[in-house]
Every structure is written in C-alpha cells, then in structure tokens.
Design a protein around this motif. Structure first.
Motif: not given
Length: 67
Positions: A42-51, A53-60
């Motif tokens: 498993l990976e835990v990550a912070y990626n400043p290039y991923v947007t 949504d309010k549910h923390n799902d990737v939208i862009g």
C-alpha cells in the motif's frame, strides 16, 4: 498534506512492515510504502498535482509538464 502523511507514518511504523520511509520526490509531494497483514503493498501519498473533491475522490490531475 505532508503533515498527514508524516502523522500516519508515525502511527503505522511500529505496527506494519514499512517498505519505504517517507520520501519527497523531486517534483514535490510525499509518499511511503508498507505491507498489510495479507502482504498487499500500500502507498500513502500527498500529491500536490492531484485535485480532490469534497469526498477526497480524485477529480483531476495537472498536466505532466507541470511536474
């Protein structure tokens, strides 16, 4: 955030098999890898290039030329 990644690492480091300690790649962000009790990686990550949504799902994702 980077702070959240570090906090989760501190909570997990004595409970799971850490494969890679928190690392900052040259383009930014922070990540670490560990295995769970079934051997899944498993990976835990912070990626400043991923947007997210309010549910923390990737939208862009920002274009690769911005890395």
């Amino acid at each position: 955030s980077k702070e959240e990644v570090h906090a989760l690492f501190e909570r997990l480091k004595d409970r799971v098999n850490i494969l890679k300690k928190p690392t900052e790649p040259p383009f930014g962000g922070l990540f670490f890898y560990f295995t769970d009790v079934e051997g899944n990686i498993l990976e835990v990550a912070y990626n400043p290039y991923v947007t997210l949504d309010k549910h923390n799902d990737v939208i862009g994702h920002k274009p690769i030329d911005q890395l």
